[in-house]
Enzyme design. Structure first.
Site, PDB file in Angstrom:
ATOM      1  N   ASP A 163       0.835  -1.190   0.000  1.00  0.00           N
ATOM      2  CA  ASP A 163       0.000   0.000   0.000  1.00  0.00           C
ATOM      3  C   ASP A 163       0.878   1.250   0.000  1.00  0.00           C
ATOM      4  O   ASP A 163       2.032   1.223   0.453  1.00  0.00           O
ATOM      5  CB  ASP A 163      -0.897   0.028   1.238  1.00  0.00           C
ATOM      6  CG  ASP A 163      -1.905  -1.109   1.255  1.00  0.00           C
ATOM      7  OD1 ASP A 163      -2.205  -1.638   0.174  1.00  0.00           O
ATOM      8  OD2 ASP A 163      -2.377  -1.446   2.351  1.00  0.00           O
ATOM      9  N   LYS A 164       0.322   2.343  -0.465  1.00  0.00           N
ATOM     10  CA  LYS A 164       1.065   3.603  -0.541  1.00  0.00           C
ATOM     11  C   LYS A 164       1.756   3.939   0.776  1.00  0.00           C
ATOM     12  O   LYS A 164       2.937   4.309   0.797  1.00  0.00           O
ATOM     13  CB  LYS A 164       0.109   4.736  -0.930  1.00  0.00           C
ATOM     14  CG  LYS A 164       0.720   6.130  -0.874  1.00  0.00           C
ATOM     15  CD  LYS A 164      -0.307   7.209  -1.169  1.00  0.00           C
ATOM     16  CE  LYS A 164       0.291   8.601  -1.014  1.00  0.00           C
ATOM     17  NZ  LYS A 164      -0.701   9.672  -1.269  1.00  0.00           N
TER      18      LYS A 164
END
Length: 336
Positions: A163-164
């Protein structure tokens, strides 16, 4: 060649085919040659591999509109099976997604590299793959600048994502055979992925817990995932092993081992057992101890090298924000 902690400076589309302005660039006619890797695939699946800068749904639209030829004839069915050595052509127009597949020099923390693969220590805040809202500045853009040959690989060799706002280790392929081998190894659960997570609330009960609950799109909020009942909602089996490393008055430090790789898996499973990650507002967490992003770090990655068959293990130190958060809560982590 091996590098330890070396910092190297690297040299869901919603396109509407009916909405075309007269000022758009001219069509690009791109030749297609299908190889052994595409033999037996559906045409739309094969095109995703040969034209990776476009999504499968967009390519299906092009097929339906007669923009693809196969063996000198129009190919109007996405389900058509292709053969090795088939050839054809596709008419392409630039889209935000396709234009996102461009090299962008950036600082990449390369933990290891050889001619076959890279191990990247991804920083929090770095998006892995271009998507709506993040068409540039992604890890993919950096990989294209770091290695010009990456343009020949689907997703520039990226075989799994973080995830970012999750930091930590990722493996990236540098050739198609290695990419295929890594994808198979991940699917067969032969690649070990372990994470450190700081969660709300003191841990209660056994220090080890296995969460074996399916994950799918949250039927009440399509922007997030959730534990679902497969008898009522679409989803996939998911398993996470969780081990308490240290307990505190405000929360706990745990080690999570993935056995499947579902979207937001650790975040969803931790929330499901009452321990949302610190600062993970999407899944019930709140900012605390100075953390402004979900307190999750992919600290250990183990795999068998697809070419040399060497057993490889990589570990990443805690990033500063997570290390500082542990100190604020009176917790500590021994990397050994």
């Amino acid at each position: 060649m091996k590098n330890s902690g070396l910092i190297i400076s690297s040299g869901h589309d919603s396109e509407d085919l009916e909405d075309r302005a007269d000022t758009e660039p001219e069509l690009e006619l791109r030749p297609l040659v299908f190889g052994p890797a595409q033999h037996g695939l559906r045409l739309d699946q094969a095109l995703v591999e040969l034209v990776p800068e476009f999504s499968r749904s967009y390519l299906q639209q092009l097929i339906q509109r007669g923009a693809v030829t196969l063996q000198r004839a129009l190919a109007c069915k996405a389900s058509t099976r292709v053969k090795a050595a088939d050839h054809g052509c596709i008419e392409l127009r630039p889209t935000p997604q396709s234009q996102a597949f461009k090299p962008e020099p950036m600082m990449l923390d390369v933990v290891y590299q050889d001619e076959h693969l890279l191990i990247i220590n991804k920083s929090a805040g770095l998006v892995v793959h271009p998507a709506p809202g993040n068409w540039s500045g992604t890890l993919l853009n950096g990989l294209l600048a770091f290695d010009p040959k990456a343009v020949n690989l689907p997703r520039a060799g990226i075989v799994h994502r973080l995830d970012k706002d999750t930091s930590g280790l990722m493996v990236v392929a540098r050739s198609r055979p290695v990419m295929d081998a890594l994808i198979r190894a991940i699917a067969a659960r032969e690649v070990g992925r372990q994470y450190l997570a700081l969660a709300h609330h003191p841990w209660v009960g056994s220090a080890r817990r296995q969460v074996d609950q399916p994950i799918g799109r949250d039927p009440r909020n399509r922007l997030r995932m959730a534990v679902v009942d497969l008898g009522k909602n679409a989803g996939k089996l998911a398993r996470t092993d969780i081990e308490l490393l240290q307990n505190g008055d405000l929360g706990c430090l745990v080690r999570c081992t993935l056995h499947t790789g579902r979207t937001h898996q650790i975040r969803v499973h931790m929330a499901a057992i009452g321990h949302s990650l610190v600062a993970d507002e999407l899944y019930g967490g709140a900012a605390a101890a100075g953390m402004q992003r979900q307190a999750l770090h992919a600290f250990r990655l183990s795999l068998t090298h697809p070419v040399t068959q060497e057993q490889m293990v990589f570990c990443s130190e805690l990033p500063h924000d997570l290390s500082s958060a542990l100190s604020q809560w009176g917790l500590s982590y021994n990397s050994r």
